[in-house]
Design an enzyme around this catalytic site. Structure first.
Site, PDB file in Angstrom:
ATOM      1  N   GLY A  29       0.898  -1.324   0.041  1.00  0.00           N
ATOM      2  CA  GLY A  29       0.004   0.163   0.200  1.00  0.00           C
ATOM      3  C   GLY A  29       0.755   1.450  -0.100  1.00  0.00           C
ATOM      4  O   GLY A  29       2.042   1.279   0.433  1.00  0.00           O
ATOM      5  N   ASN A  52      -1.338   7.206   1.578  1.00  0.00           N
ATOM      6  CA  ASN A  52      -2.444   8.190   1.473  1.00  0.00           C
ATOM      7  C   ASN A  52      -3.671   7.907   1.969  1.00  0.00           C
ATOM      8  O   ASN A  52      -4.680   8.597   2.526  1.00  0.00           O
ATOM      9  CB  ASN A  52      -2.538   9.068  -0.070  1.00  0.00           C
ATOM     10  CG  ASN A  52      -2.845   8.024  -0.853  1.00  0.00           C
ATOM     11  OD1 ASN A  52      -2.750   6.837  -0.845  1.00  0.00           O
ATOM     12  ND2 ASN A  52      -3.273   8.339  -2.396  1.00  0.00           N
ATOM     13  N   PRO A  66       7.792   4.574 -10.510  1.00  0.00           N
ATOM     14  CA  PRO A  66       8.911   3.804 -10.425  1.00  0.00           C
ATOM     15  C   PRO A  66       8.817   2.769  -9.809  1.00  0.00           C
ATOM     16  O   PRO A  66       9.405   1.727 -10.040  1.00  0.00           O
ATOM     17  CB  PRO A  66       9.760   4.817  -9.691  1.00  0.00           C
ATOM     18  CG  PRO A  66       9.008   6.397 -10.068  1.00  0.00           C
ATOM     19  CD  PRO A  66       7.718   6.045 -10.151  1.00  0.00           C
ATOM     20  N   GLU A 115      -1.810  -0.066  -9.287  1.00  0.00           N
ATOM     21  CA  GLU A 115      -2.778   1.063  -9.164  1.00  0.00           C
ATOM     22  C   GLU A 115      -1.457   2.407  -9.041  1.00  0.00           C
ATOM     23  O   GLU A 115      -0.987   2.622  -7.700  1.00  0.00           O
ATOM     24  CB  GLU A 115      -3.605   1.292  -8.093  1.00  0.00           C
ATOM     25  CG  GLU A 115      -4.674   0.342  -8.269  1.00  0.00           C
ATOM     26  CD  GLU A 115      -5.730   0.374  -9.275  1.00  0.00           C
ATOM     27  OE1 GLU A 115      -5.776   1.761  -9.572  1.00  0.00           O
ATOM     28  OE2 GLU A 115      -6.401  -0.076  -9.606  1.00  0.00           O
ATOM     29  N   CYS A 132      -4.028  10.014  -5.772  1.00  0.00           N
ATOM     30  CA  CYS A 132      -3.547   9.649  -7.194  1.00  0.00           C
ATOM     31  C   CYS A 132      -4.269  10.022  -8.275  1.00  0.00           C
ATOM     32  O   CYS A 132      -3.747  10.370  -9.308  1.00  0.00           O
ATOM     33  CB  CYS A 132      -3.560   8.142  -7.298  1.00  0.00           C
ATOM     34  SG  CYS A 132      -5.066   7.424  -6.857  1.00  0.00           S
ATOM     35  N   GLU A 150       4.099  14.303 -11.431  1.00  0.00           N
ATOM     36  CA  GLU A 150       2.980  14.277 -10.336  1.00  0.00           C
ATOM     37  C   GLU A 150       3.707  14.830  -9.211  1.00  0.00           C
ATOM     38  O   GLU A 150       4.629  14.513  -8.556  1.00  0.00           O
ATOM     39  CB  GLU A 150       2.886  12.671 -10.001  1.00  0.00           C
ATOM     40  CG  GLU A 150       1.585  12.520  -8.994  1.00  0.00           C
ATOM     41  CD  GLU A 150       1.571  10.953  -8.427  1.00  0.00           C
ATOM     42  OE1 GLU A 150       2.375  10.308  -8.564  1.00  0.00           O
ATOM     43  OE2 GLU A 150       0.376  10.651  -8.504  1.00  0.00           O
ATOM     44  N   GLY A 179      -1.079   2.212 -14.606  1.00  0.00           N
ATOM     45  CA  GLY A 179      -1.650   1.086 -14.202  1.00  0.00           C
ATOM     46  C   GLY A 179      -2.149  -0.196 -15.111  1.00  0.00           C
ATOM     47  O   GLY A 179      -1.966  -0.073 -16.177  1.00  0.00           O
ATOM     48  N   GLU A 185      -9.509  -2.122  -9.669  1.00  0.00           N
ATOM     49  CA  GLU A 185      -9.976  -2.371  -8.333  1.00  0.00           C
ATOM     50  C   GLU A 185     -11.596  -2.053  -8.432  1.00  0.00           C
ATOM     51  O   GLU A 185     -11.924  -1.500  -9.350  1.00  0.00           O
ATOM     52  CB  GLU A 185      -9.208  -1.395  -7.258  1.00  0.00           C
ATOM     53  CG  GLU A 185      -7.626  -2.096  -7.282  1.00  0.00           C
ATOM     54  CD  GLU A 185      -7.130  -1.540  -6.079  1.00  0.00           C
ATOM     55  OE1 GLU A 185      -6.738  -0.422  -5.938  1.00  0.00           O
ATOM     56  OE2 GLU A 185      -6.412  -2.446  -5.371  1.00  0.00           O
TER      57      GLU A 185
HETATM   58  P1  NDP Z   1       5.862   4.447  -3.376  1.00  0.00           P
HETATM   59  O1  NDP Z   1       5.755   3.809  -4.712  1.00  0.00           O
HETATM   60  O2  NDP Z   1       6.935   4.948  -2.910  1.00  0.00           O
HETATM   61  O3  NDP Z   1       5.546   3.008  -2.534  1.00  0.00           O
HETATM   62  C1  NDP Z   1       4.412   2.199  -2.224  1.00  0.00           C
HETATM   63  C2  NDP Z   1       4.443   0.778  -1.801  1.00  0.00           C
HETATM   64  O4  NDP Z   1       5.520   0.197  -2.402  1.00  0.00           O
HETATM   65  C3  NDP Z   1       5.278   1.314  -0.300  1.00  0.00           C
HETATM   66  O5  NDP Z   1       4.364   0.453   0.630  1.00  0.00           O
HETATM   67  C4  NDP Z   1       6.660   1.019  -0.461  1.00  0.00           C
HETATM   68  O6  NDP Z   1       7.304   0.785   0.502  1.00  0.00           O
HETATM   69  C5  NDP Z   1       6.569  -0.145  -1.415  1.00  0.00           C
HETATM   70  N1  NDP Z   1       7.772  -0.490  -2.085  1.00  0.00           N
HETATM   71  C6  NDP Z   1       8.750   0.553  -2.457  1.00  0.00           C
HETATM   72  N2  NDP Z   1       9.551  -0.085  -3.284  1.00  0.00           N
HETATM   73  C7  NDP Z   1       9.519  -1.478  -3.183  1.00  0.00           C
HETATM   74  C8  NDP Z   1      10.024  -2.500  -3.977  1.00  0.00           C
HETATM   75  N3  NDP Z   1      11.178  -2.439  -4.714  1.00  0.00           N
HETATM   76  N4  NDP Z   1       9.137  -3.805  -3.893  1.00  0.00           N
HETATM   77  C9  NDP Z   1       8.059  -3.905  -3.367  1.00  0.00           C
HETATM   78  N5  NDP Z   1       7.666  -2.749  -2.549  1.00  0.00           N
HETATM   79  C10 NDP Z   1       8.123  -1.656  -2.859  1.00  0.00           C
HETATM   80  O7  NDP Z   1       4.532   5.040  -3.209  1.00  0.00           O
HETATM   81  P2  NDP Z   1       4.018   6.331  -2.092  1.00  0.00           P
HETATM   82  O8  NDP Z   1       3.822   5.468  -0.859  1.00  0.00           O
HETATM   83  O9  NDP Z   1       4.970   7.346  -2.168  1.00  0.00           O
HETATM   84  O10 NDP Z   1       2.749   6.672  -2.666  1.00  0.00           O
HETATM   85  C11 NDP Z   1       2.527   7.768  -3.579  1.00  0.00           C
HETATM   86  C12 NDP Z   1       2.122   7.170  -4.975  1.00  0.00           C
HETATM   87  O11 NDP Z   1       1.082   6.263  -4.949  1.00  0.00           O
HETATM   88  C13 NDP Z   1       1.762   8.191  -5.856  1.00  0.00           C
HETATM   89  O12 NDP Z   1       2.427   8.070  -7.184  1.00  0.00           O
HETATM   90  C14 NDP Z   1       0.223   8.038  -5.978  1.00  0.00           C
HETATM   91  O13 NDP Z   1      -0.160   8.417  -7.487  1.00  0.00           O
HETATM   92  C15 NDP Z   1       0.154   6.522  -5.898  1.00  0.00           C
HETATM   93  N6  NDP Z   1      -1.118   6.142  -5.739  1.00  0.00           N
HETATM   94  C16 NDP Z   1      -1.938   5.501  -6.655  1.00  0.00           C
HETATM   95  C17 NDP Z   1      -3.116   5.060  -6.394  1.00  0.00           C
HETATM   96  C18 NDP Z   1      -3.943   4.298  -7.328  1.00  0.00           C
HETATM   97  O14 NDP Z   1      -4.894   3.710  -6.906  1.00  0.00           O
HETATM   98  N7  NDP Z   1      -3.611   4.380  -8.441  1.00  0.00           N
HETATM   99  C19 NDP Z   1      -3.788   5.613  -5.015  1.00  0.00           C
HETATM  100  C20 NDP Z   1      -3.017   6.178  -4.016  1.00  0.00           C
HETATM  101  C21 NDP Z   1      -1.697   6.335  -4.502  1.00  0.00           C
HETATM  102  P3  NDP Z   1       8.088   1.991   1.268  1.00  0.00           P
HETATM  103  O15 NDP Z   1       6.829   3.090   1.866  1.00  0.00           O
HETATM  104  O16 NDP Z   1       8.828   1.469   2.384  1.00  0.00           O
HETATM  105  O17 NDP Z   1       8.795   2.690   0.196  1.00  0.00           O
END
Ligand code: NDP
Length: 488
Positions: free
Chosen positions: A150, A153, A231, A250, A284, A385, A458, A462
């Protein structure tokens, strides 16, 4: 001193589990900088324990009648509703989002997902395909063990949006929240047990990206559903591909909100506010590129600024507060840097642009709601973004032009159109490259409707019946009624 310390960091096999060897995760209240909980990242031993429990529980769960699975999910929805106040306060402490939002948009949205998928669990069936005397029947089977990862947000909502369809289909889940917001998912795990789910069906492990990566690499995992940035999505998708695992992605967006000159301006301003300042802009699907048709741009911007100036920024636990702090100090710095880039590249700052002044803001990650006018397509703030309360107004001339400009992005999560011309509304939406579109509103995501992105935003959907496709697989069974012919 506020305290939101859970019994332990992880929830595995029906109980709280700790392993102090994992690195510390400091959980900070974004409004004051206070540490409200200290958790520990999952060690390989914790990850193994969670996956073993999930493998075992999944078999037990999948053997239940679907209607019984549905009952558990619906009971969990009822418990969430009964505990909404307490869960919303925790969500506010965990994220810094205003209580007036979390009371209506977080745990309750999660409850709706559990209720919806609980309701359709018993309707997840296969088909019969007649072939003369022979026939084929299909079975819709669970995938097995799903990993949910997750973003920060909407921690509780994201956990529920992933768990509800996964469990309805007969899967088990191991969920890793963002390390910035680790608390809400633990409550969901507790509540599912209280609702009658078998121990091990929904497990929560805490950690940074390496824990997510460790989960995805494990052979016992059949599916990964990520909510996060592009990323991270790339990395997770690639890691999942190694094991040919199913994915739902997502990811982020830079969505257009297009306002034609015949639009109801007051409604369009309301939508632009919701599409940029709700959850302090940390959504997002936000419509961060607000395209306004030339003849109404000045009037629209004047009204937008006038109304946005009235936003109440403050302590998120105060029911009057409309805009809380950003989730972390680092996120605020990132957003402030984008604002500086906007100014440097020539965008016209018409509201905000900084940090609110005064003692009550001194310790929190506050930022003023910010509006730029005169933004052009090539500016950084129109392309990347930002994930904060920064709205960009871009002027356009005609329909073809705005569609081309709206689509000129790698993202494709969402889009909105405001017009009183019903034909134009549908014509424009049909040409927009976005997974979710709104006509004369913005950012409504009911559980009944599919939600997800196209292009870099994506893969998969969902919510709605569409989510069932992504948490189950078809088995096809050919039944022969006659003899078997062979050439010799
Ligand atoms: P991140 O991409 O930084 O992190 C998302 C999750 O992935 C975190 O739990 C993170 O852990 C984990 N993670 C990071 N690197 C890896 C890896 N190599 N392998 C597996 N898991 C990993 O996103 P944010 O938490 O910063 O959230 C913001 C982003 O999420 C924005 O781009 C937003 O647009 C998107 N988003 C999309 C939504 C949608 O439904 N489309 C809804 C809400 C947000 P850790 O936190 O420890 O880095």
């Amino acid at each position: 001193m506020r305290n939101a310390q859970p019994q332990a960091s992880h929830f595995i096999d029906g109980q709280y589990v700790e392993d102090l060897a994992g690195s510390e995760i400091n959980c900070v209240y974004a409004a004051t900088g206070e540490t409200i909980a200290v958790l520990h990242s999952a060690t390989p031993g914790i990850i193994d324990k969670a996956l073993s429990a999930a493998v075992r529980a999944q078999k037990q769960w999948a053997a239940l009648r679907p209607v019984e699975r549905g009952q558990v999910l619906r009971r969990a929805a009822d418990i969430i509703r009964a505990r909404n106040q307490e869960l919303s306060e925790l969500e506010t402490l965990d994220t810094g989002k205003p209580i007036q939002e979390t009371l209506v948009a977080d745990a309750l949205s999660g409850a709706e997902a559990l209720e919806y998928f609980g309701g359709i669990a018993a309707g997840i069936t296969g088909q019969t395909v007649p072939l003369g005397e022979d026939f084929v029947y299909t079975m819709r089977e669970p995938l097995g063990v799903c990993v949910g990862i997750g973003a920060w947000n909407y921690p509780t909502q994201i956990a529920c949006w992933k768990a509800a369809p996964a469990l309805a289909c007969g899967n088990a889940m191991v969920f890793k929240p963002s390390e910035m917001t680790p608390l809400g998912a633990l409550k969901l795990a507790e509540i599912l047990i209280e609702a009658g789910a078998p121990a091990g069906l929904f497990n929560v492990v805490q950690g940074y990206g390496d824990v997510g990566a460790g989960l995805i690499a494990d052979k016992r995992v059949d599916k990964v559903s990520l909510t996060g940035s592009v990323p991270t999505g790339r990395k997770v998708y690639a890691a999942a591909a190694e094991g040919m695992r199913h994915v739902t992605m997502e990811l982020g967006g830079k969505s257009p909100l297009i306002i034609f000159e015949d639009a109801d301006i007051e409604n369009a301003v309301s939508a632009a506010i919701n599409a940029n300042f709700y959850s302090t802009g940390q959504i997002c699907s936000n419509g961060t590129r607000v395209f306004v048709q030339r003849d109404i741009r000045a009037k629209f911007v004047a009204r937008l600024v006038e109304r946005s100036r009235q936003a109440v920024v403050g302590d998120p636990l105060d029911p009057e507060t409309q805009i809380g702090p950003m989730v972390t100090a680092a996120q605020r710095e990132k957003v402030l840097a984008y604002i500086e880039t906007g100014k440097a590249e020539g965008a016209q700052l018409v509201l905000g642009g900084g940090v609110p002044q005064g003692d009550r803001y001194a310790q929190g990650n506050y930022i003023d709601p910010t509006i730029f006018d005169g933004v052009t397509d090539e500016m950084t703030i129109a392309r990347e973004e930002i994930f904060g309360p920064v709205l960009s107004v871009l002027e356009f001339g005609d329909e073809d032009e705005v569609i081309a400009r709206a689509n000129a992005t790698e993202f494709g999560l969402a889009a909105g159109v405001f017009t009183r011309d019903i034909k134009r509304a549908h014509r424009v939406v049909a040409r927009l490259e976005a997974g979710t579109c709104w006509i004369n509103t913005y950012n409504l995501t009911p559980v009944e409707a599919p939600f997800g992105g196209v292009k870099m935003s994506g893969v998969g959907r969902e919510n709605s019946r569409a989510a069932i496709e992504h948490y189950s697989q078809l088995k096809s069974v050919y039944v022969a009624m006659g003899d078997v012919e062979a050439p010799f």
